[in-house]
Design a protein around this motif. Structure first.
Motif, mmCIF file in Angstrom:
data_model
loop_
_atom_site.group_PDB
_atom_site.id
_atom_site.type_symbol
_atom_site.label_atom_id
_atom_site.label_comp_id
_atom_site.label_asym_id
_atom_site.label_seq_id
_atom_site.Cartn_x
_atom_site.Cartn_y
_atom_site.Cartn_z
ATOM 1 N N ALA A 1 -15.382 -63.635 -31.110
ATOM 2 C CA ALA A 1 -14.848 -64.340 -29.944
ATOM 3 C C ALA A 1 -15.879 -65.298 -29.379
ATOM 4 O O ALA A 1 -15.553 -66.423 -28.975
ATOM 5 C CB ALA A 1 -14.414 -63.332 -28.887
ATOM 6 N N ALA A 2 -17.144 -64.858 -29.351
ATOM 7 C CA ALA A 2 -18.207 -65.727 -28.838
ATOM 8 C C ALA A 2 -18.343 -66.982 -29.700
ATOM 9 O O ALA A 2 -18.530 -68.087 -29.173
ATOM 10 C CB ALA A 2 -19.522 -64.968 -28.795
ATOM 11 N N LEU A 3 -18.229 -66.814 -31.012
ATOM 12 C CA LEU A 3 -18.328 -67.971 -31.912
ATOM 13 C C LEU A 3 -17.167 -68.939 -31.701
ATOM 14 O O LEU A 3 -17.352 -70.162 -31.731
ATOM 15 C CB LEU A 3 -18.363 -67.494 -33.364
ATOM 16 N N ILE A 4 -15.972 -68.398 -31.491
ATOM 17 C CA ILE A 4 -14.812 -69.261 -31.229
ATOM 18 C C ILE A 4 -15.018 -70.046 -29.935
ATOM 19 O O ILE A 4 -14.757 -71.252 -29.873
ATOM 20 C CB ILE A 4 -13.528 -68.417 -31.151
ATOM 21 N N GLY A 5 -15.499 -69.338 -28.909
ATOM 22 C CA GLY A 5 -15.760 -70.014 -27.634
ATOM 23 C C GLY A 5 -16.788 -71.112 -27.770
ATOM 24 O O GLY A 5 -16.633 -72.214 -27.228
ATOM 25 N N GLN A 6 -17.865 -70.842 -28.521
ATOM 26 C CA GLN A 6 -18.905 -71.852 -28.721
ATOM 27 C C GLN A 6 -18.378 -73.045 -29.517
ATOM 28 O O GLN A 6 -18.763 -74.190 -29.261
ATOM 29 C CB GLN A 6 -20.091 -71.214 -29.439
ATOM 30 N N ALA A 7 -17.478 -72.782 -30.481
ATOM 31 C CA ALA A 7 -16.894 -73.875 -31.259
ATOM 32 C C ALA A 7 -16.042 -74.778 -30.373
ATOM 33 O O ALA A 7 -16.074 -76.021 -30.496
ATOM 34 C CB ALA A 7 -16.052 -73.309 -32.400
ATOM 35 N N LEU A 8 -15.278 -74.180 -29.476
ATOM 36 C CA LEU A 8 -14.442 -74.969 -28.566
ATOM 37 C C LEU A 8 -15.288 -75.778 -27.596
ATOM 38 O O LEU A 8 -14.954 -76.925 -27.269
ATOM 39 C CB LEU A 8 -13.486 -74.046 -27.808
ATOM 40 N N VAL A 9 -16.393 -75.204 -27.145
ATOM 41 C CA VAL A 9 -17.304 -75.935 -26.262
ATOM 42 C C VAL A 9 -17.960 -77.086 -27.020
ATOM 43 O O VAL A 9 -18.139 -78.190 -26.477
ATOM 44 C CB VAL A 9 -18.368 -74.983 -25.674
ATOM 45 N N ALA A 10 -18.313 -76.853 -28.280
ATOM 46 C CA ALA A 10 -18.886 -77.931 -29.101
ATOM 47 C C ALA A 10 -17.890 -79.065 -29.265
ATOM 48 O O ALA A 10 -18.267 -80.248 -29.245
ATOM 49 C CB ALA A 10 -19.300 -77.379 -30.469
ATOM 50 N N LEU A 11 -16.617 -78.718 -29.418
ATOM 51 C CA LEU A 11 -15.580 -79.754 -29.500
ATOM 52 C C LEU A 11 -15.536 -80.563 -28.215
ATOM 53 O O LEU A 11 -15.425 -81.797 -28.251
ATOM 54 C CB LEU A 11 -14.221 -79.103 -29.768
ATOM 55 N N LYS A 12 -15.643 -79.882 -27.088
ATOM 56 C CA LYS A 12 -15.655 -80.581 -25.795
ATOM 57 C C LYS A 12 -16.837 -81.556 -25.717
ATOM 58 O O LYS A 12 -16.684 -82.700 -25.280
ATOM 59 C CB LYS A 12 -15.729 -79.551 -24.669
ATOM 60 N N ASP A 13 -18.006 -81.113 -26.169
ATOM 61 C CA ASP A 13 -19.187 -81.981 -26.141
ATOM 62 C C ASP A 13 -18.971 -83.239 -26.987
ATOM 63 O O ASP A 13 -19.371 -84.341 -26.596
ATOM 64 C CB ASP A 13 -20.414 -81.221 -26.652
ATOM 65 N N GLN A 14 -18.346 -83.076 -28.138
ATOM 66 C CA GLN A 14 -18.128 -84.222 -29.016
ATOM 67 C C GLN A 14 -17.078 -85.183 -28.455
ATOM 68 O O GLN A 14 -17.159 -86.396 -28.676
ATOM 69 C CB GLN A 14 -17.717 -83.750 -30.413
ATOM 70 N N THR A 15 -16.097 -84.659 -27.737
ATOM 71 C CA THR A 15 -15.113 -85.559 -27.126
ATOM 72 C C THR A 15 -15.772 -86.418 -26.052
ATOM 73 O O THR A 15 -15.401 -87.579 -25.878
ATOM 74 C CB THR A 15 -13.934 -84.776 -26.503
ATOM 75 N N PHE A 16 -16.754 -85.855 -25.354
ATOM 76 C CA PHE A 16 -17.466 -86.656 -24.347
ATOM 77 C C PHE A 16 -18.273 -87.759 -25.023
ATOM 78 O O PHE A 16 -18.357 -88.874 -24.519
ATOM 79 C CB PHE A 16 -18.395 -85.768 -23.510
ATOM 80 N N LEU A 17 -18.839 -87.436 -26.182
ATOM 81 C CA LEU A 17 -19.626 -88.439 -26.903
ATOM 82 C C LEU A 17 -18.743 -89.550 -27.444
ATOM 83 O O LEU A 17 -19.058 -90.739 -27.325
ATOM 84 C CB LEU A 17 -20.384 -87.756 -28.062
ATOM 85 N N LEU A 18 -17.604 -89.192 -28.034
ATOM 86 C CA LEU A 18 -16.753 -90.184 -28.676
ATOM 87 C C LEU A 18 -15.846 -90.917 -27.684
ATOM 88 O O LEU A 18 -15.426 -92.043 -27.954
ATOM 89 C CB LEU A 18 -15.897 -89.510 -29.752
ATOM 90 N N GLY A 19 -15.551 -90.296 -26.546
ATOM 91 C CA GLY A 19 -14.674 -90.923 -25.556
ATOM 92 C C GLY A 19 -15.436 -91.768 -24.550
ATOM 93 O O GLY A 19 -15.589 -92.988 -24.717
ATOM 94 N N PRO A 20 -15.945 -91.130 -23.488
ATOM 95 C CA PRO A 20 -16.655 -91.896 -22.456
ATOM 96 C C PRO A 20 -17.865 -92.670 -22.967
ATOM 97 O O PRO A 20 -18.234 -93.682 -22.381
ATOM 98 C CB PRO A 20 -17.076 -90.800 -21.464
ATOM 99 N N ALA A 21 -18.498 -92.227 -24.045
ATOM 100 C CA ALA A 21 -19.685 -92.939 -24.536
ATOM 101 C C ALA A 21 -19.300 -94.152 -25.375
ATOM 102 O O ALA A 21 -19.540 -95.307 -24.995
ATOM 103 C CB ALA A 21 -20.573 -91.987 -25.330
ATOM 104 N N PHE A 22 -18.668 -93.920 -26.529
ATOM 105 C CA PHE A 22 -18.322 -95.024 -27.425
ATOM 106 C C PHE A 22 -17.228 -95.918 -26.837
ATOM 107 O O PHE A 22 -17.378 -97.146 -26.765
ATOM 108 C CB PHE A 22 -17.865 -94.478 -28.776
#
Length: 245
Positions: free
Chosen positions: A132-153
């Motif tokens: 469960a912890a790994l799934i949660g961390q994967a979802l948080v990593a997805l959130k981090d990448q959306t911030f990079l690809l959305g508001p940044a690029f």
């Protein structure tokens, strides 16, 4: 004399200036919504075991709501300005709308990932262990990448380069201010690329330094449009030639 007939009719310039102030409000709202959202997300983004703990679900949900409103405000800035900006270049103005829609779509994807963490935490009721912890961390990593690809690029290319170009060419705002967007946008894209390839962390001071001109451009544009409107320019009275590139 009929008092209705004696009223001064609203001119096209009045309509344009009202449009400018509405756009300014939407730009400011992107900051009003997005900054608190980032703070409210802190428990889920910075706690690797959030999905296993007691959680701060109401706080995170409020952050999600604010991010959805940020996405709406992003699109509104482009839609409100489009009737004016298309007089300078319809193709670039359409490109600006498309990038704002794309940016908002990526933002909403991040919202979904965060809400998924909250839902899983409630379903597991603190159980689930390492998986469960790994799934949660994967979802948080997805959130981090959306911030990079959305508001940044997307913001760097859309708000910075495209909108900066349209404002600079039209003279609707002071050209030195628009130049900040023209310069800051590509820099924001460049630093996002550096983060993407691991040159430094997304939350590093270096990344913030290179993103700062784009932030200054967007904030100053919102304040200028709200308080002063558009500068007098041929584009407002539709005397400027319309281009398509």
């Amino acid at each position: 004399m009929n008092p209705i007939q004696s009223r001064t009719p609203e001119t096209s310039v009045d309509v344009v200036q009202r449009t400018a102030r509405i756009a300014g409000v939407w730009f400011i709202l992107t900051f009003v919504f997005s900054i608190p959202a980032a703070l409210l997300y802190d428990p889920v983004l910075n706690d690797a075991n959030y999905i296993l703990g007691a959680g701060a679900d109401t706080q995170v949900r409020l952050g999600a709501l604010l991010e959805i409103l940020t996405a709406v405000a992003n699109i509104a800035t482009a839609v409100v300005l489009f009737p004016i900006l298309k007089r300078q270049s319809e193709s670039i103005a359409l490109g600006y709308i498309a990038l704002r829609v794309l940016e908002s779509t990526v933002i909403v994807m991040g919202v979904i990932s965060v809400l998924a963490v909250v839902t899983l935490r409630q379903d597991l009721s603190g159980g689930g262990g390492a998986n469960a912890a790994l799934i949660g961390q994967a979802l948080v990593a997805l959130k981090d990448q959306t911030f990079l690809l959305g508001p940044a690029f997307c913001a760097g290319f859309g708000n910075g380069l495209l909108l900066g170009y349209l404002m600079y060419r039209s003279g609707l705002v002071p050209r030195p201010m628009a130049l900040i967007g023209l310069i800051g946008g590509p820099i924001a894209c460049a630093t996002a690329t550096a983060v993407l390839f691991g040159a430094y962390e997304q939350q590093s001071p270096m990344n913030f330094l290179f993103t700062a001109p784009e932030i200054v451009w967007e904030a100053s544009l919102g304040i200028w449009l709200l308080t002063k409107g558009f500068r007098p320019a041929p584009l407002i009275t539709e005397t400027a030639p319309k281009t398509t590139a």
